[in-house]
Enzyme design. Structure first.
Site, mmCIF file in Angstrom:
data_model
loop_
_atom_site.group_PDB
_atom_site.id
_atom_site.type_symbol
_atom_site.label_atom_id
_atom_site.label_comp_id
_atom_site.label_asym_id
_atom_site.label_seq_id
_atom_site.Cartn_x
_atom_site.Cartn_y
_atom_site.Cartn_z
ATOM 1 N N THR A 13 1.736 22.295 76.175
ATOM 2 C CA THR A 13 1.724 23.636 76.768
ATOM 3 C C THR A 13 1.375 23.608 78.256
ATOM 4 O O THR A 13 1.870 24.415 79.040
ATOM 5 C CB THR A 13 0.675 24.496 76.014
ATOM 6 O OG1 THR A 13 1.095 24.611 74.664
ATOM 7 C CG2 THR A 13 0.513 25.866 76.603
ATOM 8 N N ASP A 56 6.536 18.179 73.234
ATOM 9 C CA ASP A 56 5.555 18.868 72.402
ATOM 10 C C ASP A 56 4.856 17.751 71.634
ATOM 11 O O ASP A 56 5.506 16.829 71.121
ATOM 12 C CB ASP A 56 6.276 19.801 71.418
ATOM 13 C CG ASP A 56 5.283 20.651 70.629
ATOM 14 O OD1 ASP A 56 5.263 21.865 70.836
ATOM 15 O OD2 ASP A 56 4.530 20.068 69.809
ATOM 16 N N SER A 57 3.548 17.799 71.538
ATOM 17 C CA SER A 57 2.853 16.625 70.994
ATOM 18 C C SER A 57 3.130 16.412 69.508
ATOM 19 O O SER A 57 2.817 15.349 68.970
ATOM 20 C CB SER A 57 1.352 16.694 71.273
ATOM 21 O OG SER A 57 0.740 17.700 70.513
ATOM 22 N N THR A 88 -2.067 19.776 72.808
ATOM 23 C CA THR A 88 -3.326 19.749 72.051
ATOM 24 C C THR A 88 -3.126 19.401 70.572
ATOM 25 O O THR A 88 -4.045 18.910 69.930
ATOM 26 C CB THR A 88 -4.040 21.115 72.142
ATOM 27 O OG1 THR A 88 -3.161 22.127 71.640
ATOM 28 C CG2 THR A 88 -4.448 21.433 73.564
ATOM 29 N N ASP A 89 -1.915 19.661 70.045
ATOM 30 C CA ASP A 89 -1.738 19.531 68.593
ATOM 31 C C ASP A 89 -2.028 18.131 68.065
ATOM 32 O O ASP A 89 -2.683 17.978 67.038
ATOM 33 C CB ASP A 89 -0.313 19.945 68.185
ATOM 34 C CG ASP A 89 -0.074 21.440 68.353
ATOM 35 O OD1 ASP A 89 -1.049 22.176 68.561
ATOM 36 O OD2 ASP A 89 1.096 21.860 68.280
ATOM 37 N N GLN A 267 -12.961 16.720 52.715
ATOM 38 C CA GLN A 267 -12.394 17.951 53.275
ATOM 39 C C GLN A 267 -13.419 18.686 54.134
ATOM 40 O O GLN A 267 -13.079 19.647 54.818
ATOM 41 C CB GLN A 267 -11.906 18.851 52.135
ATOM 42 C CG GLN A 267 -10.691 18.264 51.457
ATOM 43 C CD GLN A 267 -10.312 18.960 50.171
ATOM 44 O OE1 GLN A 267 -10.516 20.157 50.014
ATOM 45 N NE2 GLN A 267 -9.763 18.204 49.239
#
Ligand code: ASP
Length: 334
Positions: A13, A56-57, A88-89, A267
Site C-alpha cells: 500500500t 502486493d505482499s 503489511t499482509d 491458536q
C-alpha cells in the site's frame, strides 16, 4: 557523519498512488516519489534507493525472500543499515525468513509499510518511514518491523489489525525500541555471536492445519496417502486436542508412524505451547509431536521451511534445531 541507509522497495500500500489504486510506481520513480513526500529523510541519513519488485505482499513467495536477502548481502559493505518498504499482509513472513537467512546479522534490517498510501492525507507511511530510517542508524543488528512508533523483532511479530495504524503486535517478546518525543532503545536486541553468513535455504513441504472442535477427521485421512514432510497443527490453548474421541489423535499417530514431522502450535497468540501441562497435550507429545514453545505460528512455519531446506529431516535433528533459537524467535525449550 551521516549514516548510509539503503531503502529497498518491494511494494504494498505504501507506494500506491491515490485515484488509481491499481497503478504501480515505475522503478525510476520510487526515489523521487518518496523524497517528494518525505524530504526530511535526507536530514536523517544519506539515503539511496533500490527497487527489487513492486507487489502486493500476498504475491510474495520464497524466491522473493531470497532476492531480498541477496540484495542485502550485495550491499552489506556499502551501507550502515537497510529499510525495506513492504506490504503489511505478509511482512511478518518476509521478516522472519530474512532473520533465519541472514545469520549473525551485523547491521539493522528494518521492514516498514503503511495502512494508507504515502500520497494520501492522514497517511501513516510518512511517520513509519521516518522512524524506520532513523532507527536504522542505531546499532540494532536484527531484522525488525517498524510500525506505529514501535520497533518489534520481526520473527516475534504478528499482523494483528488489518485496519488500525497499530497493526502489529509482539505477543511474547518486548519491543526493541519505542518512539515518542524521544527514541527509547530497550536493550532487548540481539548481538551477533559469530561471522555473518547467508543461508537462503527453504523447502515448503509443509501443511498448516487449524484444529477446530468438531473437525471431521474423514477429510484428513486422505492425507495419509500422500503426506507432506511436516504438518503444523494450530491446537487449542497450550497445545491441546481431544483424546476422549481419539480420531484426531489416531490420525496424528498414523502420520508420525509414516515419519511425518508433526508440530504443535497454539491458536492463542500469547503464552505459547506446553505439551506437558494437560493430558490432552501430553498424548500428542507421547505420540512424538513437537510443541513450538512460544514461537508465533508464522515463525514456526518459516522455521520449519528453513530447517527442511537445510536438510534437517530426521525427527531428532529437526526437533533439536526447531527448539533452539536461530535469531531470538523462541525463548527456551519447554
Ligand atoms: N495488501 C497490501 C499488501 O500487503 C496491504 C498493505 O500493504 O498494507 O501488500
Amino acid at each position: 557523519m551521516k549514516k548510509r541507509i539503503l531503502i529497498i522497495h518491494t511494494g504494498g500500500t505504501f507506494g500506491m498512488v491515490p485515484m488509481s489504486p491499481s497503478s504501480v510506481l515505475a522503478p525510476e520513480k520510487i526515489a523521487s516519489h518518496v523524497l517528494q513526500y518525505v524530504p526530511e529523510l535526507t536530514r536523517i541519513a544519506d539515503v539511496e534507493f533500490a527497487f527489487v519488485f513492486n507487489l502486493d505482499s500476498a504475491e510474495i513467495e520464497i524466491p522473493h525472500w531470497i532476492t531480498l536477502g541477496e540484495t542485502i548481502v550485495a550491499n552489506m559493505e556499502q551501507f550502515d543499515g537497510f529499510v525495506i518498504i513492504h506490504g503489511t499482509d505478509s511482512m511478518v513472513y518476509t521478516a522472519t525468513a530474512l532473520s533465519f537467512m541472514l545469520r549473525n546479522l551485523p547491521k539493522p534490517v528494518i521492514l516498514t509499510g503503511s495502512q494508507r498510501p504515502l500520497a494520501m492525507i492522514r497517511t501513516d507511511a510518512r511517520m513509519n518511514l521516518i522512524n524506520a530510517v532513523e532507527l536504522a542508524t542505531y546499532p540494532i543488528p536484527e531484522v525488525s518491523i517498524c510500525f506505529d512508533n514501535k520497533l518489534l523483532r520481526g520473527n516475534r511479530t504478528i499482523k494483528y489489525s488489518s485496519t488500525d495504524y497499530d497493526a502489529f503486535r509482539s505477543p511474547n517478546y518486548p519491543p526493541l525500541a519505542t518512539v515518542g518525543i524521544d527514541i527509547h532503545i530497550e536493550n532487548t536486541h540481539l548481538t551477533p555471536d559469530g561471522a555473518f553468513e547467508f543461508l537462503p535455504q527453504f523447502q515448503n513441504d509443509l501443511l498448516v492445519l487449524r484444529f477446530v472442535p468438531g473437525l471431521s477427521v474423514r477429510f484428513l485421512e486422505a492425507l495419509l496417502h500422500h503426506p507432506p514432510r511436516a504438518i503444523f497443527i494450530e491446537a487449542l490453548g497450550l497445545g491441546n486436542v481431544p483424546i476422549q474421541n481419539n480420531a484426531f489423535l489416531t490420525w496424528v499417530e498414523n502420520l508420525i508412524s509414516q515419519d511425518v514431522l508433526v508440530l504443535v502450535g497454539s491458536q492463542s497468540p500469547h503464552g505459547g505451547v506446553d505439551l506437558s501441562r494437560y493430558q490432552n497435550g501430553m498424548e500428542l507429545k507421547k505420540a512424538g509431536a513437537i510443541g513450538c514453545g512460544d514461537m508465533t505460528t508464522e515463525a514456526a512455519i518459516v522455521k520449519t521451511m528453513h530447517l527442511l531446506g537445510s536438510g534437517l529431516h530426521s525427527r531428532e535433528t529437526f526437533s533439536r534445531a526447531f527448539l533452539e533459537p536461530i535469531a531470538g524467535e523462541i525463548s527456551s525449550p519447554r
